[in-house]
Write a protein that holds these residues in place. Structure first.
Motif, PDB file in Angstrom:
ATOM      1  N   ASP A 184      -5.703   3.427  -6.457  1.00 28.36           N
ATOM      2  CA  ASP A 184      -6.572   2.601  -7.294  1.00 28.36           C
ATOM      3  C   ASP A 184      -7.454   3.483  -8.176  1.00 28.36           C
ATOM      4  OD1 ASP A 184      -5.750   0.030  -6.338  1.00 28.36           O
ATOM      5  OD2 ASP A 184      -6.907   0.378  -4.514  1.00 28.36           O
TER       6      ASP A 184
ATOM      7  N   THR B 144      -3.291  -2.018  -6.389  1.00 32.43           N
ATOM      8  CA  THR B 144      -2.039  -1.864  -5.647  1.00 32.43           C
ATOM      9  C   THR B 144      -1.623  -3.150  -4.935  1.00 32.43           C
ATOM     10  OG1 THR B 144      -3.241  -0.992  -3.735  1.00 32.43           O
ATOM     11  CG2 THR B 144      -2.383   0.608  -5.305  1.00 32.43           C
TER      12      THR B 144
ATOM     13  N   THR C  25       0.840  -1.198   0.000  1.00 34.67           N
ATOM     14  CA  THR C  25       0.000   0.000   0.000  1.00 34.67           C
ATOM     15  C   THR C  25       0.874   1.245   0.000  1.00 34.67           C
ATOM     16  OG1 THR C  25      -1.696  -1.171   1.256  1.00 34.67           O
ATOM     17  CG2 THR C  25      -1.845   1.230   1.192  1.00 34.67           C
TER      18      THR C  25
END
Length: 370
Positions: free
Chosen positions: A115, A127, A107
């Motif tokens: 996204d 991701t 992340t």
């Protein structure tokens, strides 16, 4: 044409429960999830792979706009620890626990905003693709796993553990964990006392597929959790959230297109560092379009609900991921668990209302001047 479509006023939803900004500490919350912190996790928490997540917020960059009134900051690191503690509490399995701890290492800053940037607002999984690669290539992690006698293959994909993750609308450690602090931060939905009462009524049950799944041993607790989860889920379906997420996504895209930012820096810099950097770019008007995007994100406080895009405004029309639960409940020992929607009419109506909700075609916010 613009209309509020009889929707509840946005800010009244965020401020409905008056709670102090420091009422929900990560440490106190984590002690509810697992009373005794597992010692073997401590060294894993120091991995740079995980430490980086302290600068990434759970609420996808919405800590940085006045459109939201987030009560406290909760990081992806906090979330990862919380998921691991839930898994350990219910399984006492080291591999599953570490797998949960590592599930978000890919992340980057602003989380699911990226996204949106990648055109993946509907599944919000773009991701995740590098998560396994990051785990496989981390030598510090490999050394800890070797020390603990755990194979890399046991921790690189938390999706294979039903307690850690499962398909919506089931209840998993990941889904259970993020909604408590998300609801508390966004709208004061949960206090620590309420979390403790709810969590105490959760157990490992068997679902329709014969797989283990977290569920409730109290119908009342299952109904409460379902209602609160759906209420927060509705906030995330509103055009306010869609507009905020897409606008920040466009800020990031513009910064990259202008050469102000590299994709790598989304992983190496914290959100606070990036916002400060963006502020400096806007202050000197490094690029007119970037300045307009970022200034609007930082100043907007309302979103207009429209059936058509407005002139001189940033407008968004998106379908986004639906986040809700229909948890298992089993109050009597040795009986089959069922979904709460099968047992409780109020919960079924709540879920149905969520699934049928549709905001206006567009969310629009007038451009703000620097």
């Amino acid at each position: 044409m613009c209309s509020e479509q009889s929707l509840p006023e946005w800010h009244s939803l965020l401020d409905e429960r008056k709670t102090p900004p420091d009422f929900f500490s990560a440490g106190a919350y984590h002690s509810i999830l697992c009373e005794s912190f597992p010692r073997f996790l401590h060294d894993y928490l120091e991995l740079p792979l995980l430490q980086r997540l302290k600068g990434v917020g759970l609420l996808c960059g919405m800590d940085w706009t006045p459109l939201f009134h987030n009560r406290f900051y909760y990081s992806r690191f906090d979330h990862s620890v919380g998921v691991a503690l839930i898994i350990w509490h219910f399984t006492h399995d080291k591999a599953q626990t570490i797998s949960g701890l590592l599930h978000d290492v890919s992340t980057c800053a602003f989380s699911h905003v990226i996204d949106f940037k990648n055109g993946d607002a509907l599944t919000q999984e773009s991701t995740e693709k590098s998560n396994t690669m990051l785990i496989q290539n981390d030598m510090n992690l490999a050394a800890l796993l070797a020390r603990d006698g755990i194979a890399l293959s046991e921790v690189q994909d938390y999706h294979k553990y039903p307690i850690a993750d499962n398909d919506c609308p089931g209840l998993s450690a990941d889904r259970l964990e993020y909604m408590y602090p998300s609801g508390a931060a966004l709208a004061g939905t949960w206090t620590l006392h309420e979390v403790a009462k709810s969590y105490a009524r959760i157990a490992v049950l068997q679902n329709e597929l014969g797989l283990p799944e977290l569920g409730f041993v109290s119908e009342a607790a299952a109904v409460e959790y379902t209602k609160k989860f759906c209420a927060v889920g509705l906030l995330l379906q509103r055009n306010e959230d869609k507009t905020g997420m897409q606008l920040l996504a466009d800020v990031v895209s513009c910064a990259i297109d202008c050469g102000f930012l590299s994709e790598h820096e989304l992983f190496s810099k914290s959100e606070a560092e990036l916002i400060s950097y963006f502020e400096s770019l806007a202050a000197r008007n490094a690029n007119e379009h970037f300045t307009r995007l970022f200034t609007t994100f930082r100043k907007m406080s309302t979103v207009q609900h429209c059936e058509h895009p407005l002139p001189d405004a940033f407008c968004v029309s998106l379908a986004v991921k639906k986040r809700y639960v229909n948890p298992l409940v089993c109050e009597a020992p040795h009986t089959q668990a069922v979904r709460i929607s099968q047992q409780n009419k109020e919960a079924a109506q709540c879920i149905q209302h969520f699934l049928q909700f549709k905001d206006s075609a567009f969310g629009c916010v007038p451009w703000c001047c620097p």
